[in-house]
Write an enzyme that holds these catalytic residues in place. Structure first.
Site, mmCIF file in Angstrom:
data_model
loop_
_atom_site.group_PDB
_atom_site.id
_atom_site.type_symbol
_atom_site.label_atom_id
_atom_site.label_comp_id
_atom_site.label_asym_id
_atom_site.label_seq_id
_atom_site.Cartn_x
_atom_site.Cartn_y
_atom_site.Cartn_z
ATOM 1 N N TYR A 17 -72.513 0.122 86.540
ATOM 2 C CA TYR A 17 -73.876 0.298 87.027
ATOM 3 C C TYR A 17 -73.954 -0.107 88.499
ATOM 4 O O TYR A 17 -73.123 -0.849 89.016
ATOM 5 C CB TYR A 17 -74.878 -0.507 86.193
ATOM 6 C CG TYR A 17 -74.838 -2.003 86.409
ATOM 7 C CD1 TYR A 17 -75.565 -2.601 87.437
ATOM 8 C CD2 TYR A 17 -74.092 -2.819 85.576
ATOM 9 C CE1 TYR A 17 -75.538 -3.969 87.643
ATOM 10 C CE2 TYR A 17 -74.060 -4.198 85.765
ATOM 11 C CZ TYR A 17 -74.788 -4.768 86.804
ATOM 12 O OH TYR A 17 -74.757 -6.121 87.010
ATOM 13 N N CYS A 18 -74.989 0.418 89.172
ATOM 14 C CA CYS A 18 -75.232 0.092 90.583
ATOM 15 C C CYS A 18 -76.728 0.044 90.809
ATOM 16 O O CYS A 18 -77.476 -0.397 89.931
ATOM 17 C CB CYS A 18 -74.534 1.093 91.496
ATOM 18 S SG CYS A 18 -75.115 2.800 91.345
ATOM 19 N N ALA A 19 -77.201 0.489 91.952
ATOM 20 C CA ALA A 19 -78.628 0.444 92.247
ATOM 21 C C ALA A 19 -79.335 1.758 91.957
ATOM 22 O O ALA A 19 -80.551 1.781 91.800
ATOM 23 C CB ALA A 19 -78.849 0.056 93.707
ATOM 24 N N GLY B 93 -77.164 4.939 90.738
ATOM 25 C CA GLY B 93 -76.323 5.826 89.943
ATOM 26 C C GLY B 93 -75.214 6.452 90.757
ATOM 27 O O GLY B 93 -74.241 6.951 90.190
ATOM 28 N N VAL C 141 -79.838 -1.138 88.279
ATOM 29 C CA VAL C 141 -80.550 -2.418 88.261
ATOM 30 C C VAL C 141 -82.067 -2.248 88.400
ATOM 31 O O VAL C 141 -82.826 -2.938 87.708
ATOM 32 C CB VAL C 141 -79.999 -3.351 89.357
ATOM 33 C CG1 VAL C 141 -80.809 -4.635 89.448
ATOM 34 C CG2 VAL C 141 -78.540 -3.688 89.081
#
Length: 467
Positions: A420-422, A424, A449
């Protein structure tokens, strides 16, 4: 005087054409590799480019200075310490370059790189004092250039050099003098660079956090704390620019590759880079392909996770995306793009080409999986370390997406993996690298997130226990 800045989003690169408009004479400062934009600007305004000025040997892109000088007959100017392997004029502190009524004075400003110079510009048609200064990678808008790109051993001594360069060379100018840097918002050549492409000495003197330190060691500590990770391609740029990048010529026109030809190339050493959206790639993709979605960050991530000598085939959302993608690749030294998959994934599928998919989870689905019993997934936070520290999913490990190719052996293959990131983007890159490496149960978290926080689910703060 005529001035126009050119900006590359994502790369955070700023360059400029500056001219004595009355006499039709111009200089280009820190040009990008695809120099057609400057030639077109000169053509439209009936300017002759007489000088190409560089502030330093660039770490983040292939310079277009050598080619632009060759095409126009201009003099290529750079600091004496650059020691280029081809024709140029090396300048030292106080050396002057004249372009019509414009006078450029070289200011030795080492720190970001050892050979760095800035150029204070006087428009003699109006006054004999500087009107603006091209600060390159030294003084930025809201920040200053980092000093660790050429090795950790240089970071502290060069930070001290930068402190002196700022206070003894640049901040001696009047408050009204315009600041025109080479690194803007989005560049990884420092942290927290403002998105505004220009400023003034006075505004930066008062509001730039890095100019508020009176003591050099405090400045050094602040500068070297929490700098972002930078792509591996940075290591190649300085030697490429020093030895002289090969002439680019025209940016290649779209090259459609029939499915049969593309399949044969992929069975050899070519790599398929999928520029479609993260969701589309996760739903169905060519086995072994890498997801790097189209957009302003494409070149950065290409240079971060794909070997520079790997020949490429592109899977485009649209043929209209070809020009931007190829320009971004060329700017960081990726020369060998064979073409794009003609007809896209649909034609590949209709021809019998194999497909695979990866998982896509909502934050609700992941929350439920984490509350289950055995077989809980391994959460990998693939953002920058400072993002992780400000808030991450409970139990997640930090692994920057760009470092993933070197860390695959550290990851368990007997557990599901969720990246996961901020948004996608980075997690799509990471998930595709995991699939390419043979990890079977890989999931990409939709919304990252922000979606997790919006759902009211808990986050943890702080850096990992060990780095």
């Amino acid at each position: 005087m005529y001035l126009r800045q050119f900006q590359i989003d994502g790369l955070g690169h700023l360059s400029a054409v500056i001219a004595d408009d009355g006499r039709g004479l111009a200089a280009v400062v820190d040009p990008r590799r695809d120099v057609d934009v400057y030639l077109e600007e000169a053509r439209q305004r009936d300017l002759r480019i007489t000088h190409v000025l560089e502030t330093h040997l660039h770490n983040d892109y292939v310079s277009g200075a050598r080619e632009l000088a060759a095409l126009t007959g201009a003099e290529h100017v750079i600091g004496v310490g650059a020691e280029l392997a081809f024709a140029h004029r090396p300048v030292r502190q106080g050396d002057v370059i004249e372009v019509g009524s414009l006078r450029f004075e070289a200011l030795e400003t080492p720190g970001h790189t050892p050979e760095h110079v800035a150029y204070a510009v006087v428009d003699r048609s109006r006054a004999e004092s500087p009107l603006l200064v091209f600060t390159g990678g030294s003084l930025l808008v809201g920040a200053v250039g980092r000093t660790d790109l050429l090795g950790a051993e240089n970071a502290e001594p060069w930070a001290r050099d930068l402190f002196r360069s700022l206070h003894e060379r640049l901040l001696t100018h009047d408050d009204h003098v315009t600041v025109l840097p080479t690194h803007g918002g989005g560049s990884l050549c420092s942290k927290e660079i403002a998105t505004t492409p220009w400023s003034t000495i006075g505004f930066e003197r008062r509001h730039n956090p890095m100019l508020q330190f009176d003591e050099v060691e405090a400045f050094v500590k602040a500068l070297l704390t929490d700098q972002p990770a930078f792509p591996r391609y940075f290591a190649r740029m300085r030697p490429v620019n020093q030895s002289g990048p090969p002439p680019l010529g025209e940016v290649p026109a779209p090259r459609p590759l029939p499915v049969e030809q593309a399949r044969a190339l992929l069975e050899g050493d070519h790599l398929l880079v999928d520029l479609r959206s993260p969701g589309d790639h996760m739903a169905a993709h060519v086995p072994g392909s890498v997801s790097i979605p189209a957009g302003s960050s494409f070149g950065t991530w290409l240079g971060w996770v794909v070997p520079h000598d790997r020949p490429l085939i592109l899977l485009l959302p649209s043929v209209a995306d070809w020009d931007d993608a190829v320009r971004q690749a060329l700017r960081i030294g990726y020369e060998n793009v064979a073409g794009y998959l003609h007809g896209g994934l649909l034609r590949w599928q209709n021809s019998g080409g194999p497909l695979e998919s990866a998982g896509r989870a909502t934050v609700g689905q992941l929350r439920q999986a984490l509350q289950g019993g055995d077989g809980q997934p391994l959460l990998i936070d693939v953002r920058q370390l400072d993002e992780y520290a400000r808030g991450h999913l409970p139990g997640a490990v930090h692994l920057n997406a760009g470092d993933l190719p070197d860390r695959l052996a550290d990851l368990p293959r007997d557990r599901p993996v969720v990246a996961y990131c901020a948004s996608g983007y980075r997690s799509s890159v990471a998930a595709s690298l995991l699939k390419q490496a043979g990890f079977e149960d890989v999931t990409w978290l939709s919304g990252g997130v922000p979606a997790w926080r919006a759902a009211g689910f808990p986050v943890e703060k702080g850096e990992p226990a060990a780095q």
